[in-house]
Design a protein around this motif. Structure first.
Motif, PDB file in Angstrom:
ATOM      1  N   LEU A  97      -3.541  -5.176  -3.913  1.00 13.56           N
ATOM      2  CA  LEU A  97      -4.730  -5.461  -3.102  1.00 13.56           C
ATOM      3  C   LEU A  97      -4.870  -6.949  -2.819  1.00 13.56           C
ATOM      4  O   LEU A  97      -5.051  -7.372  -1.681  1.00 13.56           O
ATOM      5  CB  LEU A  97      -5.956  -4.934  -3.851  1.00 13.56           C
ATOM      6  CG  LEU A  97      -7.337  -5.229  -3.289  1.00 13.56           C
ATOM      7  CD1 LEU A  97      -7.514  -4.522  -1.968  1.00 13.56           C
ATOM      8  CD2 LEU A  97      -8.411  -4.781  -4.259  1.00 13.56           C
ATOM      9  N   THR A  98      -4.746  -7.753  -3.862  1.00 13.49           N
ATOM     10  CA  THR A  98      -4.928  -9.187  -3.677  1.00 13.49           C
ATOM     11  C   THR A  98      -3.751  -9.792  -2.930  1.00 13.49           C
ATOM     12  O   THR A  98      -3.930 -10.686  -2.111  1.00 13.49           O
ATOM     13  CB  THR A  98      -5.089  -9.885  -5.025  1.00 13.49           C
ATOM     14  OG1 THR A  98      -4.024  -9.494  -5.879  1.00 13.49           O
ATOM     15  CG2 THR A  98      -6.393  -9.510  -5.670  1.00 13.49           C
ATOM     16  N   ARG A  99      -2.552  -9.294  -3.225  1.00 14.23           N
ATOM     17  CA  ARG A  99      -1.382  -9.869  -2.563  1.00 14.23           C
ATOM     18  C   ARG A  99      -1.422  -9.586  -1.065  1.00 14.23           C
ATOM     19  O   ARG A  99      -1.140 -10.447  -0.244  1.00 14.23           O
ATOM     20  CB  ARG A  99      -0.113  -9.278  -3.178  1.00 14.23           C
ATOM     21  CG  ARG A  99       1.126 -10.074  -2.874  1.00 14.23           C
ATOM     22  CD  ARG A  99       2.305  -9.556  -3.651  1.00 14.23           C
ATOM     23  NE  ARG A  99       2.612  -8.189  -3.284  1.00 14.23           N
ATOM     24  CZ  ARG A  99       3.268  -7.338  -4.069  1.00 14.23           C
ATOM     25  NH1 ARG A  99       3.666  -7.714  -5.261  1.00 14.23           N
ATOM     26  NH2 ARG A  99       3.529  -6.113  -3.673  1.00 14.23           N
ATOM     27  N   GLU A 100      -1.801  -8.378  -0.702  1.00 10.49           N
ATOM     28  CA  GLU A 100      -1.808  -7.998   0.706  1.00 10.49           C
ATOM     29  C   GLU A 100      -2.895  -8.729   1.493  1.00 10.49           C
ATOM     30  O   GLU A 100      -2.724  -9.020   2.662  1.00 10.49           O
ATOM     31  CB  GLU A 100      -2.009  -6.486   0.850  1.00 10.49           C
ATOM     32  CG  GLU A 100      -0.843  -5.662   0.343  1.00 10.49           C
ATOM     33  CD  GLU A 100       0.431  -5.947   1.120  1.00 10.49           C
ATOM     34  OE1 GLU A 100       0.379  -5.932   2.354  1.00 10.49           O
ATOM     35  OE2 GLU A 100       1.457  -6.216   0.475  1.00 10.49           O
ATOM     36  N   THR A 101      -4.029  -8.967   0.843  1.00 18.73           N
ATOM     37  CA  THR A 101      -5.133  -9.560   1.593  1.00 18.73           C
ATOM     38  C   THR A 101      -5.214 -11.067   1.392  1.00 18.73           C
ATOM     39  O   THR A 101      -6.114 -11.705   1.905  1.00 18.73           O
ATOM     40  CB  THR A 101      -6.472  -8.930   1.172  1.00 18.73           C
ATOM     41  OG1 THR A 101      -6.635  -9.145  -0.226  1.00 18.73           O
ATOM     42  CG2 THR A 101      -6.510  -7.451   1.455  1.00 18.73           C
TER      43      THR A 101
END
Lengths: 390, 682
Positions: free
Chosen positions: A211-215
């Motif tokens: 989640l954090t990596r993608e956003t």
């Protein structure tokens, strides 16, 4: 500083589990290396700040607080929920202090549902009051990452493109109960340029990593309460704006503070617009801020005018947001052995004992690690440099 | 980059190298120099494969006359594919660095559909295939017998090599096998009579050849062209096929007689155990079958099948099996046992007679390999204790070494849980395994762990039956329900399709944040072939010590044999076997240096030195006195702490210089000194 801050922190962090700290030291390098890595990360943050980066100064931030069963865990004192809410109060204050023209909203999730505690708004008092009330709430069931992100997204997606849209999740549970595929939602969030960061209270969860990596957000897991606070404070600084975000000019009003005394005959007491939705404050006041466009009265700044929608700020607010744009340049790190001058820190006057020292590139004064961090994180100007003539 | 390993120039296709890889190559080179065999243990995920390949290829290039071929044996198709991938990378790197077009021929034989028995193998420099091509006499004969003597043979993932050897030499015959064999015989008979009418000359020609004897094969073996087949012992080659089975019809008649005898033997109501000589005596008395013709069965059948030009050999697997059995039973008087059971232990009411012709000595199958090739390397992530392998495989290695994993952060956390919070000892010991308190404590452990470990947990039980019992009583006690609040539960079953379905769903649940627990069985499919990288396995819990089912007659016979022949005490072997499986299970979670995972041994017996000492060194190293005989609460505290530490950001730069080296770092003096300590000679 009467006591060495490093000591104080270890004391605070380890007071519940001192035996563990001891064990790590005895058995090998684990604790030392992890500490080292953490220290390096701290330094890195200072470095990252420097350079001409565009920052998202107008922030719309939703904080999602996990209120599931796992928040009753007592590894933070007295329990995770109370400790988190207490830190959040501090965070909200600090957030508005550093980002006066931004807004915040709070969402809680428990029992597989998500609900808004407070809507996006710029008034710290309201948020803090809501947080204080939430302490008495119960923690039940599982959280739902999907539902809470969805609630946040529904509001954030209507925000103008020049603002920085952020979600910060404080995630205590290791499981999430989702009604649909969360990876689809992550794609949507990414498309809407909403940055999601997560602070984990127990361990690294895969879905949060993705989640954090993608956003484009950050993902950290706390070690103890002081580390928690430190991680939370990282989110006080405005994040760099993505290069694709729009630039636009924003109309702002700088209302003058009109002070009137009761003795003044001309003064007319009036209601403030902010009283429309709260009943707790006294009703009629004399002075206040008057919107330069429509003359609506407000008692506090910053605020968005309820009548004409103008953003009302005061000049010092804007100035305070400013230092993020012109950060103090990073000091140069040199090993202590190579340094030949007097071994005193310019700022705290303490003896330089750590393995490296830090030199200001402009004035060539030297500082210790702690002062270096203090100068860059809080002071934002070098105490050694001659002040520019006013 | 290029490495200099004791004067040998090695091309290494990556920019960074782990210190243990360097150390591994060093040991490997010494083994090759000495033209001897080696046993090397290095944890998985530290780049064993590429170290092996780059060193041996470099060795081949430098001394083309000393080492002509590399034979790389691995266990499963995915593993073989991984090796080929690495090899390709290495070859590309060679081509780029030297600018010379690659003159190396590498060949991979993976599944049956890609099976190649082309003589090209003779010329390939590198052959990658499954164990069976070399160990199983049925296949080895087709594929591997022409490998040159100056080859280096590598057995990767070899911790179970003794069982592979034994399986390849053992034969199980059921009623079904015999029925199918019967059909085979009939087909053969029909084909023979047809050919007799149309092409009698062909059969006459075969007869002539058999009279001549197997001289050709003998010549070939003496001139070193063939790898000797353990099924076809040397003496047979000296002789001609005996007259009684020389003509095709006589041979078929002979097989029929043998078949009838076997059928009669399977008609029993109690267990029979006998040795090979006893069996031969009995068969002679009952149906007058001599030892000698039996020995030629396998060879004779092959010749017949060839003469009859039967294309689809697979259809004749039953008769081939019987003929192998005939040859083996008449050839080896020692190292084998025959057990005939009228029914399975678990289903005593259903008659299902099985004749186990069981090999007890793994060295029989592997002996020709050790005897023939100049260097044989046995390597795996878990080979401890190292000295037992040379003993049970009966060979003398020149190097035995165990390598540890150099780590920038301690990414594995082995914990031995011995007690519940109520201080009741936790153990899967036979006497207490039904104990209510033990089962409850195991349940509590899983429950507590499910609340603090993120994503995936893999739990291993000692057997399917034990797992069923425990899960059933967890269900009654409501523990399962509580666990399911934290994570979903999946169970491995004996059905392969069901298991792979469960596995798929398990991975999905780990991926999307719901979290999952996989309950599986040591020695099962999951424990051997499937890796749980990163979030798919943040913790492995080993419930109990996975001793093999000791009541099996085959095992008892093997233990007895080990005791008599190799002076290995029963208990030593059982413990060794249990610990290597336990190590395999817990090792599933750590597949590299960036990975991390908890290894929880839930049985107080693990804390004892005789168990603990048999774990691989790279696990033992992290097993401090503080992590022995813990209670559940203590385990939870330690695990929480560990998981938080591991969740801190970890970048490649943090590893550099410690557990990941550039060429310059590698060449520094004190690093070389550190490297010298990585390998521990056994």
């Amino acid at each position: 500083m009467d006591e060495e801050p490093e000591r104080a922190k270890r004391w605070e962090g380890g007071y519940e589990r001192t035996w563990e700290v001891l064990k790590e030291d005895e058995s090998g390098s684990l604790k030392a290396t992890v500490d080292d890595i953490l220290f390096q990360a701290k330094r890195k943050r200072v470095f990252e700040g420097h350079g001409q980066v565009r920052l998202g100064m107008m922030r719309h931030l939703f904080v999602i607080i996990d209120s599931s069963r796992s928040m009753e865990d007592q590894d933070l004192k007295p329990n995770r929920l109370t400790s988190t809410l207490k830190l959040m109060e501090f965070f909200v204050e600090e957030y508005f202090d550093q980002n006066p023209i931004s807004q915040i909203g709070i969402i809680t999730t428990k029992n597989k549902r998500a609900e808004k505690l407070t809507d996006l708004a710029g008034n710290p008092k309201k948020h803090i009051a809501a947080l204080k009330k939430a302490v008495d709430g119960t923690c039940v069931g599982e959280p739902s990452l999907y539902n809470s992100l969805n609630v946040a997204m529904q509001t954030l997606k209507h925000m103008p493109a020049h603002t920085s849209k952020e979600i910060l999740v404080i995630f205590s549970s290791l499981t999430t109960c989702d009604p649909a595929n969360i990876y689809e939602l992550i794609k949507t969030l990414n498309a809407l340029k909403i940055r999601v960061s997560v602070i984990g209270l127990s361990a690294e969860v895969r879905v949060c990593t993705i989640l954090t990596r993608e956003t484009g957000g950050s993902y950290n897991v706390i070690l103890d309460e002081s580390h928690f606070k430190e991680l939370l404070m990282l989110h006080v600084k405005p994040p760099p704006a993505s290069s694709s975000s729009e630039c636009s000019l924003i109309r702002m009003g700088f209302p003058q503070h009109v002070i009137a005394s009761i003795s003044d005959q001309d003064a007319k007491p009036s209601f403030s617009m902010s009283h429309l939705d709260s009943t707790s404050e006294p009703g009629l006041t004399l002075g206040g801020y008057f919107c330069p466009q429509c003359r609506a009265k407000y008692t506090e700044l910053p605020v968005e005018c309820k009548v004409c929608g103008l953003t009302l700020v005061s000049a010092p607010h804007l100035a305070r947001s400013f230092h993020h744009l012109f950060p103090l340049e990073a000091f140069q790190e040199t090993p202590l052995e190579e340094y030949e001058g007097e071994r005193f820190c310019e700022a705290c006057q303490g003896e330089l004992k750590d393995k490296s020292i830090f030199t200001c590139q402009a004035c060539k004064k030297v500082f210790c690690v702690e002062c270096d961090l203090f100068i860059h994180d809080t002071l934002h100007c070098c105490p050694g440099c001659p002040q520019p003539p006013i | 980059f290029r490495l200099n390993i004791e004067g040998l120039l090695v091309y290494f296709p990556y920019d960074y190298i782990y210190p243990e890889q360097y150390s591994y190559m060093l040991e490997l080179k010494r083994t090759l120099d000495a033209k001897g065999h080696g046993v090397l243990e290095m944890p998985s995920g530290t780049g064993k494969t590429i170290s092996l390949l780059s060193l041996i290829v470099a060795y081949q290039k430098a001394y083309p006359l000393e080492v002509t071929k590399l034979v790389y044996c691995s266990r499963t198709v995915p593993e073989i594919e991984k090796v080929v991938e690495e090899l390709r990378k290495l070859m590309d790197y060679y081509a780029k660095q030297t600018g010379v077009k690659n003159d190396f021929l590498a060949l991979a034989l993976s599944s049956r559909k890609n099976l190649c028995i082309h003589p090209e193998i003779l010329h390939a420099n590198i052959v990658v295939y499954s164990y069976h091509y070399l160990l199983d006499p049925k296949i080895a004969d087709l594929v591997s017998k022409e490998l040159a003597k100056k080859s280096v043979v590598v057995f990767d993932e070899a911790h179970n090599i003794d069982n592979v050897c034994i399986d390849s030499m053992s034969v199980n015959i059921t009623r079904r096998t015999l029925d199918r064999c019967q059909t085979n015989v009939e087909t053969l008979q029909n084909t023979i009579s047809r050919i007799k009418e149309t092409d009698a000359a062909k059969l006459r020609e075969e007869y002539r050849r058999l009279v001549e004897g197997l001289k050709e094969a003998n010549v070939a073996r003496e001139t070193d062209i063939y790898l000797s087949n353990p099924v076809l012992p040397d003496e047979i080659l000296q002789e001609a096929v005996p007259g009684s089975i020389r003509t095709a019809e006589h041979f078929v008649g002979f097989i029929k007689r043998f078949l009838e005898y076997l059928k009669a033997r399977l008609r029993i109501h109690h267990v029979v155990q006998e040795s090979a000589p006893q069996f031969l005596k009995d068969i002679y008395e009952k149906v007058c079958i001599d030892r000698k013709p039996l020995r030629f069965c396998a060879e004779r059948l092959r010749s017949l099948l060839r003469t009859l030009e039967i294309a689809d050999i697979a259809d004749f697997s039953a008769i081939t099996l019987i003929s192998h059995f005939a040859t083996l039973v008449s050839t080896y008087s020692k190292g084998f046992t025959i057990i005939i059971e009228p029914f399975e232990d678990r289903t005593p009411t259903i008659a299902n007679p099985v004749l186990h012709f069981s090999c007890m000595d793994p060295s029989i199958a592997i002996k020709p390999v050790f005897g023939r090739f100049q260097s044989v390397i046995i390597t795996s992530g878990t080979l401890s204790p190292l000295d037992i392998y040379p003993r049970i495989l009966d060979f003398r290695p020149v190097t035995m070494a165990s390598f540890t994993m150099t780590l920038a952060r301690t990414c594995l956390c082995p914990l031995i849980v011995g007690r519940g919070n109520d201080q009741v000892a936790m153990t899967s010991k036979f006497e207490t395994r039904e104990d209510f308190a033990v089962i409850r404590n195991y349940g509590n452990l899983l429950l507590e762990m499910s609340a603090i470990v993120p994503d995936g947990i893999v739990a291993f039980f000692t057997s399917y039956i034990y797992m069923e019992n425990i899960v059933a009583s967890w269900y009654e006690q409501g523990i399962l329900e509580n666990i399911q609040r934290n994570k979903l539960i999946f169970i491995e079953t004996q059905d392969a399709a069901e298991t792979s379905m469960a596995l798929e769903k398990y991975q999905e649940a780990c991926e999307n944040g719901r979290g999952a627990i996989l309950l599986s069985v040591a020695r099962g499919k999951v424990s051997e072939g499937i890796d749980f990288v990163h979030h798919f396995g943040r913790a492995v819990i080993m419930f109990g010590v996975p001793y093999v089912y000791t009541q099996s007659r085959i095992l008892k016979a093997r233990l007895e044999y080990l005791r008599d022949q190799f002076q290995i005490r029963e208990n030593d072997f059982l413990t060794f076997d249990a610990m290597r499986h336990a190590a395999q299970c817990v090792g599933r979670a750590i597949r590299g240096k960036t990975d991390y995972g908890l290894m929880i041994f839930a049985d107080k017996r693990y804390a004892r030195a005789d168990k603990r000492g048999k774990l691989p060194r790279w696990i033992q190293e992290h097993l401090t006195d503080g992590s022995l005989n813990l209670t559940i609460d203590e385990t939870v505290q330690l695990s929480k702490h560990f998981l938080r530490q591991m969740a801190q950001p970890f970048r490649r730069e943090d590893q550099l210089g410690l557990s990941l080296l550039t060429l310059e770092q590698l060449q520094s003096e004190d690093m070389l000194q550190k490297i010298a300590q990585i390998a521990q000679q056994a």
